[in-house]
Design a protein around this motif. Sequence first.
Motif, short mmCIF file in Angstrom:
data_model
loop_
_atom_site.label_atom_id
_atom_site.label_comp_id
_atom_site.label_asym_id
_atom_site.label_seq_id
_atom_site.Cartn_x
_atom_site.Cartn_y
_atom_site.Cartn_z
N MET A 153 0.85 -1.21 0.00
CA MET A 153 0.00 0.00 0.00
C MET A 153 0.87 1.25 0.00
O MET A 153 0.62 2.21 -0.73
CB MET A 153 -0.90 0.01 1.25
N GLU A 154 1.91 1.25 0.84
CA GLU A 154 2.78 2.42 0.91
C GLU A 154 3.55 2.60 -0.40
O GLU A 154 3.77 3.72 -0.85
CB GLU A 154 3.77 2.27 2.08
N LYS A 155 3.89 1.46 -1.00
CA LYS A 155 4.61 1.53 -2.28
C LYS A 155 3.72 2.12 -3.37
O LYS A 155 4.12 2.98 -4.14
CB LYS A 155 5.08 0.13 -2.67
N TRP A 156 2.42 1.65 -3.35
CA TRP A 156 1.49 2.18 -4.35
C TRP A 156 1.28 3.66 -4.14
O TRP A 156 1.17 4.42 -5.08
CB TRP A 156 0.13 1.47 -4.23
N LYS A 157 1.22 4.06 -2.89
CA LYS A 157 0.96 5.48 -2.59
C LYS A 157 2.08 6.35 -3.15
O LYS A 157 1.84 7.45 -3.64
CB LYS A 157 0.86 5.67 -1.07
N GLN A 158 3.28 5.81 -3.07
CA GLN A 158 4.41 6.59 -3.59
C GLN A 158 4.49 6.51 -5.11
O GLN A 158 4.71 7.53 -5.78
CB GLN A 158 5.72 6.04 -2.99
N ASP A 159 4.27 5.29 -5.63
CA ASP A 159 4.49 5.10 -7.07
C ASP A 159 3.40 5.74 -7.91
O ASP A 159 3.69 6.34 -8.96
CB ASP A 159 4.58 3.61 -7.38
N ASP A 160 2.18 5.58 -7.50
CA ASP A 160 1.09 6.09 -8.34
C ASP A 160 0.01 6.70 -7.45
O ASP A 160 -1.02 6.07 -7.16
CB ASP A 160 0.52 4.94 -9.19
N PRO A 161 0.27 7.89 -7.03
CA PRO A 161 -0.67 8.50 -6.09
C PRO A 161 -2.07 8.66 -6.67
O PRO A 161 -3.06 8.54 -5.95
CB PRO A 161 -0.05 9.87 -5.81
N THR A 162 -2.19 8.87 -7.97
CA THR A 162 -3.50 9.09 -8.57
C THR A 162 -4.35 7.84 -8.46
O THR A 162 -5.51 7.88 -8.04
CB THR A 162 -3.32 9.49 -10.06
N LYS A 163 -3.74 6.73 -8.83
CA LYS A 163 -4.50 5.49 -8.75
C LYS A 163 -4.79 5.12 -7.29
O LYS A 163 -5.82 4.55 -6.97
CB LYS A 163 -3.71 4.36 -9.42
N PHE A 164 -3.78 5.47 -6.44
CA PHE A 164 -4.00 5.16 -5.03
C PHE A 164 -5.21 5.92 -4.47
O PHE A 164 -6.02 5.38 -3.74
CB PHE A 164 -2.74 5.53 -4.23
#
Lengths: 215, 480
Positions: B65-76
């Motif tokens: 989840m933290e990785k997604w938040k950093q990598d693709d904030p829009t999708k997150f």
Amino acid sequence: MTSLFLNGIFGVGLFLLLLAGGAALHRLNIERTYRRVAATSKAKVVDNREANSNGGKISKDKLKEEIMEEMFTRQGSNFNACAVAAWMLLFAAFAYFYFLTPEIFPRHNYFQVSAVASGPLGFGAFGLSVLLFSLVVAAFIPEKVYGYYEISRGTKVAVMFAVPLLAVSIFLSVNLGTIYPETDLPSRSFAFLALFASEAALLWPVYADALGGMR
Amino acid sequence: MKRLAACIIIILLFLPLAAQAQGVSPSPPKSTPSSSGGSSGGESSSSSGGRRVVQLDLDSMVGNMEKWKQDDPTKFEYLKKLLHIPFVPPKEYAPPTVLVWYPSGKGEITRNDKLDIYAWVKNDNPIEVRSDVYLWLEAKGPGEEEFTRIGSQRVILANEYSEKTNATVRDWSSITPFIDSQEVGNATFRIWFNDMHNTYFTDTMYAKPYQQDDYYSVLRLDLINSPPKVDEDSIRVNPFRARYNDPIRYEARFVDTDGDAVSVTLHILDDQEKEVWNWTQIVRSGTNVTFIASEYGFFGEEDAGKNFSYFYTFGDGLNSNRTAIHSGPRLLASPKIFVSDPDASPADENRYWWQNYRFSLKVKNPEVNNLRIDLYTSTPSHPNRRQDTVVINASEEVQEVLFDLAPFDVSDAGQSFSYHFRYSATDQNSREETGVISGGAINPKIVKYPIYSAVTVANILAVLLAALVGGIVIERRFYR
């Protein structure tokens, strides 16, 4: 008997009672004399408002005035002078006997006036001040009282003898003052008797006339 | 449609977990998230008998989840929207009724009054619909703009209501919300509460203020104050005459009917009534306040011989007042003279009132010129009578002061007398007079002269002659 001489209430009461009795009897004596004279008067005695001397009528006051004038008797110079002096000394002796020392009235006596009483003239000042007050009464006794009585020679002697008797009473009372707080019953008794004997002698003309009138 | 998509994603995510439900257990929280290093989505896989088993690991999922938040904030953010399901209360839900219950009914309160205030809560929702209610009592004192919370939070759980009335109460007992108030005036109470759906204030949630019996939507009381008073009879300084280093005690008692603590300030004035010291103590109502001069160091050697005065100011924080100025202490001067051997002896043993008495006092006076020494005698008839004054000058030798006089009169006869000396300097006892000394009894004899003395005879003769002369004068004046 001792307590009788030292009983201030009794003594003062007796002294005043004799005086009051004398005054009342003197008034009755005068009234009795007036009634007797009025009863034998030819003039008709009426009230003051109806008085008319021209019609043979006379008012009570007028009649009394005339009777008093008729009754008045001069008693003699020596007698009058002695009577005035005796009456003054009577009150002085009375004050010396009861109100000089704290023996009879511990809270009402001359030595409460310490400023005067402490001086060498204390006794004299006390007596003279009483004489001054009694003068007002004594001055009129011969005229208003004795002048309306027929006083016998013996009675006059008795009245005049009151002067030395009262002097003795005063002397004994002063002696009691000088020895206070010691007491001397004979002196106290004799002073008491001298005081009341003198008062009786001075009032005797009035009492004697009243007794005569009763008879 | 979004909800449907979110449900599908959750199902997809948790499907492997459901498949391996028997083998999943919560692991203890770690302080730092870690990556499993395996497949994405926080799952790990293992092969067992040719079947691929996906095991969901919570730490791995958090890490993803933290990785997604950093990598693709829009999708997150989009994923968050998909997963967010706002709570909507049931349609039949109604917020509870909350009122302030003040059963004492006392409209005027003081700062020290202990108040008992309750929250009365009625929740008519069915128990399965009810939610927890959190309550705070809030108060606003005189002059305050904002409400402040009083005491601690109260909680009502769904099952804590009466089955019959659907109501319950929570109390804030023995509270003193305005104990530090510096003003008097209106005091207002309300209740803040939250029912998990919304936050309410009882003073604003109703269309119009409610008040019936002891129940209020907003409770308004009057905060009053009674000023403290001083017990005038209790004001004293002891000892009144003292040496400068004596433990001089200033004492007074102050009473505050409200029970407020009283702040008492002692003001000490010099002989010009100029304030030289002051000191403050805070005391409980009804207790004595004591200032001990030696503890505070009020007086020094240079104050010996001076006269001081004092007064108090006192207050309870709301009202203040002051006492009248009282004199004291009188500080004794340092010794200047030494006195001894006071004596009185009559001229002879008879002790008559008219006799002279000899009074004496030995005085050592090394430094005071024109020292006045007064003799006083006392009898019941003449209490405290000044007889005479002697003035002496300084000398290195002991001087004997003599009074040879007749101090009494006839009214003192038979009474006891006493005497004392007063002097214009301080003696070795820091006093300006000796104590009263008994002189014995005076002889009760009242007449100085015996009957046979010339004075007595003259007095009697004067009276007799006055009477005779009076008689003669009256006779000659009025009867001729």
